[in-house]
Design an enzyme around this catalytic site. Structure first.
Site, PDB file in Angstrom:
ATOM      1  N   SER A 186      -1.252  11.214   1.327  1.00 19.22           N
ATOM      2  CA  SER A 186      -1.261   9.858   0.753  1.00 19.22           C
ATOM      3  C   SER A 186      -2.177   9.774  -0.461  1.00 19.22           C
ATOM      4  CB  SER A 186      -1.683   8.840   1.812  1.00 19.22           C
ATOM      5  OG  SER A 186      -1.230   7.546   1.480  1.00 19.22           O
ATOM      6  N   GLY A 222       0.811  -1.215   0.000  1.00 13.01           N
ATOM      7  CA  GLY A 222       0.000   0.000   0.000  1.00 13.01           C
ATOM      8  C   GLY A 222       0.843   1.262   0.000  1.00 13.01           C
ATOM      9  N   SER A 223       0.414   2.246   0.767  1.00 17.93           N
ATOM     10  CA  SER A 223       1.047   3.575   0.717  1.00 17.93           C
ATOM     11  C   SER A 223       2.476   3.602   1.243  1.00 17.93           C
ATOM     12  CB  SER A 223       0.204   4.584   1.493  1.00 17.93           C
ATOM     13  OG  SER A 223      -1.056   4.734   0.878  1.00 17.93           O
ATOM     14  N   THR A 224       2.893   2.585   2.002  1.00 19.92           N
ATOM     15  CA  THR A 224       4.283   2.565   2.478  1.00 19.92           C
ATOM     16  C   THR A 224       5.256   2.375   1.315  1.00 19.92           C
ATOM     17  OG1 THR A 224       4.049   0.196   2.965  1.00 19.92           O
ATOM     18  CG2 THR A 224       3.750   1.732   4.798  1.00 19.92           C
TER      19      THR A 224
END
Length: 583
Positions: A361, A305-307
């Protein structure tokens, strides 16, 4: 007066008596000669074997496995000396008794019961009217065994053996694992590093004289030195405990399925802390579900995901498809190949710079940024990063990440679009922290590890460099804004420059996304001199409002606070203008 000598007449020996003595003597000589031949010729090898057994003693180490210690030599696992107590009632005799006196079982139990702290009736039940070869008790500690020896009761035998013991219980179980009843590694490092932990002592023989005195031979001094080596880990027990407590509290609070937290030195890949929840007590491993024995942090895959957005931004900078001071328009949604993709909150953010992209994000902004990068080049970068390769480490065997085939990735525009915000592919948590370590240390690949021996082997190979120093510094500063002003603000600690990125990804099942989530947060500190990466992953929190910022960030903050104290990380006084007042 004259003295006369007495004359004695010799009577001739009886011929029959003489023949009898002669024949008997010959027979005796022949028997002795035959016996001598039998001993020297026919029984020679057997007698030599028996003589060696009497004249020599075999020495072997009681220790079967090396101790495992943390970086400060705190014990994590070791072979604990224990005793088995055997009884032979027909030989029971107390010191001072006559040699023929036999004591009763009750009399012996009366002396044993206070030492073993076991009721007399329970001990009596173990005898079952047997008179020899009775196993009374197992796992007797050394101090109690010494008290039993001091009783000097004939008919009691103590058999010494070693048993693997884990003094820190569940704190290290998901990392170190355990050994089974046969003293063989069955999980974790005990299994994966079996050849480094197991002691391979050769059997030594000492020759002795008739009185037991050792005789000189060709043995070298080193032949009788036992293995006192230990397996040293890079883990710090204090940080391990702090991480475990912080993660356990949050997993319980959010009623999550499981959680993972790691602290790693970004300069060399040394792991300072690695914990998972739930855990188990390796001293009683048989009481737990075998599913807990897996090292899911290197074997299970998830969509980051966003990481993963900072990694993608680094790729865009490396390929020069964006500039550091550029802007991107975010209207909240975008159509790609017939699919409409949204931001997590379905809201637009207007024209925003790249630090802001990470702060809010934005999925839409990331898609637009990565559309500037040709799909074939994008895919080649993902392969270069090792997304679809096994991670070489001294931990559990890792599972290779999943990456779409290049032809699908290139020809279907939706694939690079979802990859831009960390979807459509999957990696292990351990792989994710490795990539962020490279982002923090100037772009160099490091291998996560927990033993110094592995580090020595890896250091012989030249390091790959993924990103330039300038790109790493730029992206890290953008990530710092996430902690200062964005979703990672819960990890902000006054006086310290911390970079971070939250992530909240839905879990897929049979090709479609479900309501189940994986919440994560990755941090790097200090930004002015990057040294540590912290990753927290919480799987399937079941309460409402579960996001990386609400679930994972609080765990990371507690871990970072402990890390600062344990590693004595000084505050960045200059950049924050801190003033320390005199008392």
């Amino acid at each position: 007066m004259k003295k006369y000598k007495k004359i004695v007449r010799l009577i001739p020996l009886d011929q029959r008596r003489f023949k009898f003595i002669y024949i008997f003597s010959l027979l005796l000589i022949f028997c002795l000669f035959g016996r001598l031949v039998k001993l020297q010729v026919f029984n020679a090898s057997d007698l030599q074997r028996k003589a060696r057994l009497i004249q020599s003693s075999k020495t072997n180490s009681l220790k079967k496995r090396r101790s495992i210690v943390d970086r400060n030599n705190r014990l994590i696992a070791y072979d604990k000396p224990l005793y088995k107590l055997w009884a032979h009632p027909k030989h029971f005799n107390f010191p001072g008794d006559s040699i023929n006196k036999v004591r009763s079982i009750e009399e012996v139990i009366e002396k044993l019961s206070p030492i073993l702290d076991i009721n007399d009736e329970i001990l009596l039940g173990k005898f079952n009217n047997k008179m020899s070869g009775i196993k009374v008790l197992d796992e007797i500690p050394e101090e109690k065994a010494e008290k039993i020896k001091n009783l000097q009761i004939s008919g009691l035998d103590l058999f010494k053996y070693s048993q693997r013991y884990y003094p820190q219980g569940e704190l290290y179980s998901n990392l170190v694992g355990f050994v089974n009843d046969e003293n063989k590694g069955s999980a974790g490092l005990e299994l994966h590093l079996e050849n480094q932990i197991k002691v391979f002592n050769k059997i030594n023989f000492i020759k002795r004289g008739g009185d037991g005195t050792p005789l000189p031979d060709n043995s070298a001094p080193s032949d009788f030195i036992y293995d006192y080596k230990t397996l040293g880990l890079t883990i710090d027990s204090k940080l391990q405990k702090a991480s475990f407590n912080a993660l356990s509290k949050q997993v319980s609070k959010w009623k999550a399925k499981k959680g993972f937290a790691i602290v790693m030195d970004v300069t060399n890949g040394r792991i300072l802390s690695l914990v998972t929840v739930p855990s188990y007590d390796p001293n009683k491993f048989w009481q737990y579900d075998s599913e807990l024995f897996r090292g899911w942090y290197s074997q299970d895959l998830f969509e980051p995901g966003s990481t993963f957005k900072p990694i993608n931004l680094a790729l865009a900078l490396e390929e020069k498809v964006i500039q550091k001071d550029g802007l991107v328009e975010d209207v909240g949604k975008i159509n790609v190949g017939g699919w409409t993709l949204y931001n997590w909150d379905k809201k637009g953010n207007g024209y925003i710079d790249y630090p802001k992209v990470l702060q809010v994000s934005s999925n839409v902004a990331m898609i637009k940024i990565m559309q500037n990068l040709d799909p074939p080049i994008y895919w080649d970068w993902l392969k270069k990063l090792g997304i679809n390769k096994n991670l070489e480490t001294d931990l559990f065997e890792s599972t290779a990440g999943q990456l779409k085939r290049k032809d699908l990735f290139v020809n279907q525009s939706i694939e690079p679009a979802v990859t831009s915000f960390g979807k459509g592919f999957s990696i292990s948590p351990l792989k994710l922290v490795q990539l962020h370590a490279a982002l923090a240390n100037g772009g160099f690949e490091v291998t996560p590890h927990v033993t110094s021996t592995f580090e020595e082997r890896v250091n012989k190979n030249s390091k790959k460099q993924f990103f330039s120093q300038e790109v790493s510094k730029t992206v890290l500063e953008w990530m710092e804004s996430v902690v200062d002003e964005g979703s990672g603000s819960g990890a902000k600690i006054e006086g310290y420059r911390i970079a971070g990125k939250t992530g909240t990804s839905q879990k897929a099942l049979n090709g479609s996304y479900t309501s189940k989530k994986v919440c994560s947060f990755v941090a790097t500190l200090p930004v002015n001199d990057p040294k540590y990466a912290v990753l927290v992953v919480v799987d399937e929190p079941s309460k409402s409002y579960a996001y990386g910022s609400t679930v994972a960030v609080p765990v990371a903050r507690e871990i970072i606070e402990s890390l600062i104290v344990i590693e004595k990380i000084p505050p960045n006084i200059k950049d924050h203008g801190m003033i320390v007042k005199k008392p």
